[in-house]
Design a protein around this motif. Sequence first.
Motif, short mmCIF file in Angstrom:
data_model
loop_
_atom_site.label_atom_id
_atom_site.label_comp_id
_atom_site.label_asym_id
_atom_site.label_seq_id
_atom_site.Cartn_x
_atom_site.Cartn_y
_atom_site.Cartn_z
N ARG A 195 0.83 -1.20 0.00
CA ARG A 195 0.00 0.00 0.00
C ARG A 195 0.87 1.26 0.00
N PRO A 196 0.65 2.19 -0.90
CA PRO A 196 1.38 3.46 -0.81
C PRO A 196 0.98 4.26 0.42
N SER A 197 -0.23 4.02 0.92
CA SER A 197 -0.69 4.77 2.11
C SER A 197 0.13 4.42 3.34
N TYR A 198 0.71 3.19 3.37
CA TYR A 198 1.53 2.80 4.52
C TYR A 198 2.74 3.72 4.63
N PHE A 199 3.40 4.00 3.49
CA PHE A 199 4.54 4.91 3.48
C PHE A 199 4.07 6.35 3.67
N PHE A 200 2.95 6.70 3.04
CA PHE A 200 2.45 8.08 3.11
C PHE A 200 2.14 8.45 4.57
N ASP A 201 1.49 7.51 5.30
CA ASP A 201 1.16 7.81 6.70
C ASP A 201 2.43 7.98 7.53
N PHE A 202 3.44 7.15 7.26
CA PHE A 202 4.70 7.28 8.00
C PHE A 202 5.37 8.62 7.67
N TYR A 203 5.37 9.00 6.39
CA TYR A 203 6.00 10.26 6.00
C TYR A 203 5.23 11.45 6.59
N THR A 204 3.91 11.32 6.69
CA THR A 204 3.11 12.39 7.30
C THR A 204 3.50 12.56 8.77
N GLU A 205 3.63 11.44 9.48
CA GLU A 205 4.02 11.52 10.89
C GLU A 205 5.43 12.08 11.03
N LEU A 206 6.33 11.67 10.13
CA LEU A 206 7.69 12.19 10.17
C LEU A 206 7.72 13.67 9.85
N GLY A 207 6.85 14.11 8.93
CA GLY A 207 6.82 15.52 8.54
C GLY A 207 6.35 16.44 9.65
N ARG A 208 5.66 15.88 10.65
CA ARG A 208 5.20 16.73 11.76
C ARG A 208 6.38 17.25 12.59
N THR A 209 7.44 16.47 12.62
CA THR A 209 8.63 16.90 13.36
C THR A 209 9.58 17.73 12.50
N GLU A 210 9.34 17.78 11.19
CA GLU A 210 10.19 18.53 10.26
C GLU A 210 9.30 19.42 9.40
N PRO A 211 8.87 20.57 9.89
CA PRO A 211 7.95 21.43 9.12
C PRO A 211 8.56 21.80 7.76
N GLY A 212 7.68 21.81 6.74
CA GLY A 212 8.11 22.19 5.40
C GLY A 212 8.81 21.09 4.65
N MET A 213 8.87 19.87 5.21
CA MET A 213 9.59 18.78 4.58
C MET A 213 8.67 18.03 3.62
N SER A 214 9.22 17.65 2.47
CA SER A 214 8.53 16.75 1.55
C SER A 214 9.31 15.44 1.49
N LEU A 215 8.58 14.31 1.43
CA LEU A 215 9.19 12.99 1.39
C LEU A 215 8.53 12.18 0.30
N SER A 216 9.30 11.36 -0.38
CA SER A 216 8.74 10.57 -1.48
C SER A 216 9.49 9.26 -1.61
N LEU A 217 8.81 8.31 -2.27
CA LEU A 217 9.36 6.99 -2.57
C LEU A 217 9.14 6.75 -4.06
N PHE A 218 10.20 6.41 -4.79
CA PHE A 218 10.09 6.23 -6.24
C PHE A 218 11.09 5.18 -6.70
N ASP A 219 10.96 4.74 -7.96
CA ASP A 219 11.89 3.76 -8.47
C ASP A 219 12.89 4.41 -9.43
N GLN A 220 13.83 3.63 -9.93
CA GLN A 220 14.93 4.16 -10.72
C GLN A 220 14.49 4.70 -12.09
N SER A 221 13.27 4.35 -12.49
CA SER A 221 12.75 4.90 -13.75
C SER A 221 11.90 6.14 -13.53
N GLY A 222 11.84 6.60 -12.28
CA GLY A 222 11.13 7.84 -11.98
C GLY A 222 9.69 7.66 -11.59
#
Length: 711
Positions: A195-222
Amino acid sequence: MQSAHTKKPRRTTVNERWMLAWVWAAALLPAAMFGVAAWQSHANAWQQAQADIDHAVRIANEHAQRVMQTHELVFDRIDEELSGLSDAQIIDSHDQIRQQLLRTLQRVPALKTLSVWDNEGRQLVTSDEPPAKGSEVRAPDREFFRLATAEAGRTATRYTVAPDPSESTGQLLMMSRRREDRMGRFVGVVVASVRPSYFFDFYTELGRTEPGMSLSLFDQSGRIITRMPAPELPVQRAPMTGHMMQRIAAGENAAMLTITSPVDQQRRLIAYRRIDDTPLYTAAGKANEVILAEWRSTLWLLAAFIVPMAGALAYVAAIARRRTQREVQALRRLNKEADKRLKIEAALRQSQKLEAMGHLTGGVAHDVNNLLMVVNNNAHLLERMRPGMDTTPAINSIKRAVEAGTRLTRQLLAFSRRQAWRAEVIDLRRWLPSVTDLLRHTLTQSIRIEHEVAHDIRMVSVDAAELELALINLAINARDAMPEGGALRILVRNAGKEDVSLDGEFVEIRVSDEGVGIPPELLERVFEPFFTTKEIGKGTGLGLSQVYGFCKQAGGVAVIHSSPGSGTAVSMFLLAAPEASAPPPPPSTALPEGDGHVLLVEDNDDVAAATAALLERLGYRITRASSAPQALALIDSSEEPFDGVLSDIVMAGGMDGIELALALRQSRPELPVVLMTGYTSRLEAAIAAGLTVIAKPCQPAELAGALARAM
């Protein structure tokens, strides 16, 4: 008369010049201080942003690594369950396998679906709702299937990305592994969707401690699996012409750079990292405007305080600095004392926990010993009652189970420190390989074990259980010192006179690792009980003290060599057994016949019944007492005198077996006494007093032999 006119110079006094200088200084110094502070603040803002971004991308990367490792274990489990099954067998077991897949999904929340496919791309089992009866799902053209069929002999996990309209936070991460039979032939594919939401929820929680931060997960083809914050317009792929994707294509697995984001077209400082050896990457970034806005807010604060306070700040800062230094020093002393107290308290709690576990395991081992003795005696009694049964598989399996249980209880007693020192002659060439197999279960897969035993190695006379525990403690220390893996080497050789300062001939068992090592100032304390260099909760400080105590009890010594970055080596020098020594021969299995009247003192009814039946079968007449006081009363009142006493040590009634034996030695010195025990803290006292003691559960031949020799 000549007249002379003397010109008076213009009087520009030193005070005036200093006053002018102070005026200019008063005007320029605050501006200069503000400029320097602004420049430094600007540099700090970017450095802090880089540190925050690097910290965030590392956390996201480690999180993704753990997720991938968990899913690798899921694949291993499915491969193991499907191993040897044909497609037809998998289809016949469809409901059972599907239930197993569903249970796996419940335990692993990141997974959305699990499915199994055959070598033609037909779906065999899926955790989703199965297709309608009579229909089938095929995937010969899907990317995961093409990868599996194109790479023969490669069973590594492959990663692809697939859109899913039901997912609002990104695209599905498809993990697949090629299935092969024992001949290496391709038999199908196991596929897991994440599920992409599993990573998205983790990144959202991580972003609360780092205001203005963007996080992403992608593969080598973009292809973007998920991104936080979610873009206003869906973007599924980053262009390969972008600067970051070009550097990834060039083989750079990690970098920090400034790019224009293809998602929202903002200039960003971004860091990316590859996830192990997968084609997946995590990225974290901050918009340049956000970094500058944070710097400008700091700048306004600097302007508000530095400009009006520049003149007084230097003086105040000097005073404050001196006071702060004193306070910091005091605080450091306080923190040091607090840390020391925390370590002592943690070590105390751990030692109390170990003591409680020791009492628990000792009690369990004692009870299990009684059960094993009942089973063992009845098995041998059954053999004697029915000749020929000693060769039946059932009787042999019972004997093997009793032997395994006996070994287990002795290991428990060794852990609980209720096992007396039982020295035996050990041939290390034969003994060490079996212990090495045990150590493999203690270490991680990233640590390999290498052992070498000299061909002319002398035998040693030690407690095998304590030696095994010492090696386990050293292996655990080596494991903790090598979190990234390495080699654990065990070298066994005959020690020379120059190796050890003690008198006698010794055998050296050297255990070395490739870990971080120990600073020289700590080496002299490592054998102290409760001293540990590990974090609170990760070590008791008792491992090396056990090693040291074991060596001392064996008549030898333990020596440690270590330096930071060069690993650690611990040498256990053990007294060599005399040349004529040999490992103890296997005990005799013959049951000697007996005759005489024996008083059996045992408070466990089952043990007493089984033991009495066995001895009666051998020819003894048995009278049973359930406690020591009752035994003394029977000895005084029995019309038929007793020829011997067989007694347990640990019994209820206020008097144990040792006290009974010592009392009979005073009142009836001619009456032989044989004691039985699974453990006791007074076992050494019994042996020192010259009493005959056998360990429970004992073999019937050992029991009968001891009784016959005593009588």
